[in-house]
Motif scaffolding. Structure first.
Motif, PDB file in Angstrom:
ATOM      1  N   LEU A 109      -3.138   6.343  -7.331  1.00 21.01           N
ATOM      2  CA  LEU A 109      -2.750   6.030  -8.704  1.00 21.01           C
ATOM      3  C   LEU A 109      -0.847   6.131  -8.381  1.00 21.01           C
ATOM      4  O   LEU A 109       0.039   5.018  -8.400  1.00 21.01           O
ATOM      5  CB  LEU A 109      -2.440   7.011  -9.794  1.00 21.01           C
ATOM      6  CG  LEU A 109      -2.550   6.582 -11.069  1.00 21.01           C
ATOM      7  CD1 LEU A 109      -3.412   7.081 -12.095  1.00 21.01           C
ATOM      8  CD2 LEU A 109      -0.952   6.969 -11.253  1.00 21.01           C
ATOM      9  N   LEU A 110      -0.090   6.699  -7.784  1.00 18.67           N
ATOM     10  CA  LEU A 110       1.178   6.879  -7.525  1.00 18.67           C
ATOM     11  C   LEU A 110       1.644   5.952  -6.326  1.00 18.67           C
ATOM     12  O   LEU A 110       2.574   4.992  -6.601  1.00 18.67           O
ATOM     13  CB  LEU A 110       1.944   8.075  -7.511  1.00 18.67           C
ATOM     14  CG  LEU A 110       1.927   9.010  -8.190  1.00 18.67           C
ATOM     15  CD1 LEU A 110       1.867  11.052  -7.493  1.00 18.67           C
ATOM     16  CD2 LEU A 110       2.577   9.525  -9.223  1.00 18.67           C
ATOM     17  N   LEU A 111       0.901   6.065  -5.382  1.00 22.88           N
ATOM     18  CA  LEU A 111       1.150   4.963  -4.273  1.00 22.88           C
ATOM     19  C   LEU A 111       1.213   3.596  -4.508  1.00 22.88           C
ATOM     20  O   LEU A 111       1.882   2.127  -4.246  1.00 22.88           O
ATOM     21  CB  LEU A 111       0.131   5.497  -3.142  1.00 22.88           C
ATOM     22  CG  LEU A 111       0.483   3.672  -2.072  1.00 22.88           C
ATOM     23  CD1 LEU A 111       1.749   4.263  -1.749  1.00 22.88           C
ATOM     24  CD2 LEU A 111      -0.227   4.502  -0.697  1.00 22.88           C
ATOM     25  N   VAL A 144      -1.787  -2.553  -0.373  1.00 25.78           N
ATOM     26  CA  VAL A 144      -0.558  -3.554  -1.413  1.00 25.78           C
ATOM     27  C   VAL A 144       0.301  -3.819  -0.418  1.00 25.78           C
ATOM     28  O   VAL A 144       1.758  -4.166  -0.693  1.00 25.78           O
ATOM     29  CB  VAL A 144      -0.441  -2.672  -2.502  1.00 25.78           C
ATOM     30  CG1 VAL A 144       0.645  -3.751  -3.447  1.00 25.78           C
ATOM     31  CG2 VAL A 144      -2.109  -2.918  -3.809  1.00 25.78           C
ATOM     32  N   LEU A 145       1.048  -2.439   0.521  1.00 26.57           N
ATOM     33  CA  LEU A 145       2.246  -2.663   1.012  1.00 26.57           C
ATOM     34  C   LEU A 145       2.575  -3.629   2.100  1.00 26.57           C
ATOM     35  O   LEU A 145       3.041  -4.376   2.067  1.00 26.57           O
ATOM     36  CB  LEU A 145       3.470  -1.313   1.610  1.00 26.57           C
ATOM     37  CG  LEU A 145       3.159  -0.047   0.253  1.00 26.57           C
ATOM     38  CD1 LEU A 145       3.592   1.434   0.965  1.00 26.57           C
ATOM     39  CD2 LEU A 145       4.226  -0.384  -0.406  1.00 26.57           C
ATOM     40  N   LEU A 146       1.225  -3.892   2.762  1.00 21.98           N
ATOM     41  CA  LEU A 146       1.459  -4.377   4.303  1.00 21.98           C
ATOM     42  C   LEU A 146       1.070  -6.172   3.680  1.00 21.98           C
ATOM     43  O   LEU A 146       1.662  -6.777   4.272  1.00 21.98           O
ATOM     44  CB  LEU A 146       0.449  -4.357   4.163  1.00 21.98           C
ATOM     45  CG  LEU A 146      -0.432  -3.126   4.860  1.00 21.98           C
ATOM     46  CD1 LEU A 146      -1.654  -2.571   6.179  1.00 21.98           C
ATOM     47  CD2 LEU A 146       1.267  -2.490   6.085  1.00 21.98           C
ATOM     48  N   GLY A 188      -0.720  -7.258  -8.440  1.00 20.64           N
ATOM     49  CA  GLY A 188      -1.879  -6.900  -9.616  1.00 20.64           C
ATOM     50  C   GLY A 188      -2.732  -6.351  -8.494  1.00 20.64           C
ATOM     51  O   GLY A 188      -3.619  -4.918  -9.405  1.00 20.64           O
ATOM     52  N   PHE A 189      -2.938  -5.778  -7.662  1.00 19.63           N
ATOM     53  CA  PHE A 189      -4.280  -4.969  -6.766  1.00 19.63           C
ATOM     54  C   PHE A 189      -3.085  -3.626  -7.174  1.00 19.63           C
ATOM     55  O   PHE A 189      -4.180  -2.977  -6.997  1.00 19.63           O
ATOM     56  CB  PHE A 189      -3.878  -5.227  -5.422  1.00 19.63           C
ATOM     57  CG  PHE A 189      -4.643  -6.669  -4.654  1.00 19.63           C
ATOM     58  CD1 PHE A 189      -5.664  -7.195  -5.365  1.00 19.63           C
ATOM     59  CD2 PHE A 189      -4.374  -7.421  -3.396  1.00 19.63           C
ATOM     60  CE1 PHE A 189      -6.702  -8.641  -5.500  1.00 19.63           C
ATOM     61  CE2 PHE A 189      -4.707  -8.743  -3.629  1.00 19.63           C
ATOM     62  CZ  PHE A 189      -6.047  -8.267  -3.751  1.00 19.63           C
ATOM     63  N   GLY A 190      -1.660  -3.889  -6.928  1.00 21.34           N
ATOM     64  CA  GLY A 190      -1.527  -1.923  -6.941  1.00 21.34           C
ATOM     65  C   GLY A 190      -1.754  -1.708  -8.835  1.00 21.34           C
ATOM     66  O   GLY A 190      -2.184  -0.416  -8.382  1.00 21.34           O
ATOM     67  N   PHE A 191      -2.145  -2.806  -9.220  1.00 20.62           N
ATOM     68  CA  PHE A 191      -2.385  -2.376 -10.993  1.00 20.62           C
ATOM     69  C   PHE A 191      -3.502  -1.977 -10.408  1.00 20.62           C
ATOM     70  O   PHE A 191      -3.901  -1.064 -11.725  1.00 20.62           O
ATOM     71  CB  PHE A 191      -1.250  -3.356 -11.604  1.00 20.62           C
ATOM     72  CG  PHE A 191       0.475  -3.364 -11.762  1.00 20.62           C
ATOM     73  CD1 PHE A 191       0.917  -2.033 -11.964  1.00 20.62           C
ATOM     74  CD2 PHE A 191       0.715  -4.457 -12.030  1.00 20.62           C
ATOM     75  CE1 PHE A 191       2.497  -1.684 -11.995  1.00 20.62           C
ATOM     76  CE2 PHE A 191       1.779  -4.445 -11.830  1.00 20.62           C
ATOM     77  CZ  PHE A 191       2.525  -2.888 -12.059  1.00 20.62           C
ATOM     78  N   LEU A 194       3.110 -12.026  -3.606  1.00 19.19           N
ATOM     79  CA  LEU A 194       3.463 -11.161  -4.430  1.00 19.19           C
ATOM     80  C   LEU A 194       3.214 -10.131  -5.590  1.00 19.19           C
ATOM     81  O   LEU A 194       2.779  -9.602  -5.816  1.00 19.19           O
ATOM     82  CB  LEU A 194       5.413 -10.989  -4.037  1.00 19.19           C
ATOM     83  CG  LEU A 194       5.686 -10.811  -2.742  1.00 19.19           C
ATOM     84  CD1 LEU A 194       7.837 -10.951  -3.372  1.00 19.19           C
ATOM     85  CD2 LEU A 194       5.817 -10.343  -2.003  1.00 19.19           C
ATOM     86  N   GLY A 195       3.035 -11.265  -6.322  1.00 20.54           N
ATOM     87  CA  GLY A 195       2.364 -10.694  -7.723  1.00 20.54           C
ATOM     88  C   GLY A 195       1.063 -10.330  -7.893  1.00 20.54           C
ATOM     89  O   GLY A 195       0.345  -9.951  -8.026  1.00 20.54           O
TER      90      GLY A 195
END
Length: 275
Positions: free
Chosen positions: A194-196, A140-142, A164-167, A159-160
């Motif tokens: 979860l945190l990252l 997600v960061l990449l 979404g991938f992060g969530f 970015l959205g």
């Protein structure tokens, strides 16, 4: 489902408040995404949005412990409908007839999904899935770094999507965490995922909202946080529907997400608001 819908209301309202704060912060100076986030968190709207996000997260956890991931994901997609309605109120952007129709489509899809969804799956998932969530969170960061180089609608959408991938990582990780005892949490890769994943998602979403359409960014987020986690729940965690109602659940999921994505064409909000 009531908890999931409550989470959607919290997340959808928080998105608008954070968008207003992010745009005001963007007008205050330059710097990268981290600098933007630091300026945004000094504003009451962003803090109010964070409070709503926290409440929504608790409701989301309660929902994920009771119903399948696909049902929670589709319910959270309704946050885009909430975003559109709240944007119309707070940002003075009028919803058109087709946009109100899309809101109705989302509600109809959720009704079908609520009718057909069963209980959450009883599988723990393969051992590698926890580590895969950590890798996905780092990805997600990449994705955020790549999206930050774009401009306009493409930037907000990518970015959205990353947010979404992060969530989505958060959704799956909540199901994978077995115990909240500190010693066991420290040894559980799903807790780190979860945190990252959650932290990266907030960073990307804030950046997306600062320069792009609120609903374009949220539309990308809807795609990222629904389809992948739903597949993981069905394939590896044992999520199922009520007997003989799989087609109703599939239809409801598709209708809810399609209605949410239709709102991606919701017109852009004013570029800046007062802090």
């Amino acid at each position: 489902m009531v908890c999931a819908l409550g989470a959607a209301v919290c997340f959808g309202t928080a998105t608008v408040l954070q968008a207003m704060a992010a745009r005001a912060a963007g007008a205050d100076g330059g710097g990268g995404d981290a600098a933007l986030l630091l300026r945004a968190v000094r504003q009451w709207r962003y803090l109010a949005g964070l409070a709503l996000d926290g409440m929504g997260f608790l409701l989301q956890v309660a929902a994920l412990r009771s119903v399948p991931i696909y049902a929670v994901g589709a319910a959270l997609a309704a946050s885009l409908a909430v975003t559109a309605v709240v944007s119309a109120r707070l940002l003075r952007v009028r919803l058109t007839g087709p946009e109100w129709g899309a809101v109705g489509v989302v509600c109809a899809g959720l009704a079908l999904l609520g009718l057909a969804s069963g209980t959450e799956g009883d599988r723990e998932g393969p051992g590698w899935l926890r580590y895969a969530m950590v890798v996905a969170a780092a990805g997600v960061l990449l994705l955020g770094a790549a999206g930050g180089r774009l401009s306009g609608r493409a930037r907000a959408l990518l970015l959205g999507l990353g947010a979404g991938f992060g969530f989505g990582v958060v959704e799956v990780s909540v199901r994978l965490v077995d115990s909240v005892r500190p010693a066991e949490l420290l040894a559980d890769p799903a807790a780190y995922a979860l945190l990252l994943g959650g932290g990266a998602a907030f960073l990307l979403l804030t950046s997306a909202l600062q320069r792009g359409s609120v609903t374009t960014a949220t539309a990308g987020m809807v795609i990222g946080e629904t389809v992948g986690p739903a597949a993981v729940g069905v394939i590896w965690l044992g999520d199922r529907t009520k007997e003989g109602m799989a087609w109703v659940a599939a239809l409801g999921f598709a209708v809810a997400v399609a209605g949410a994505l239709a709102l991606a064409r919701f017109r852009e909000a004013p570029a800046a608001e007062e802090g």
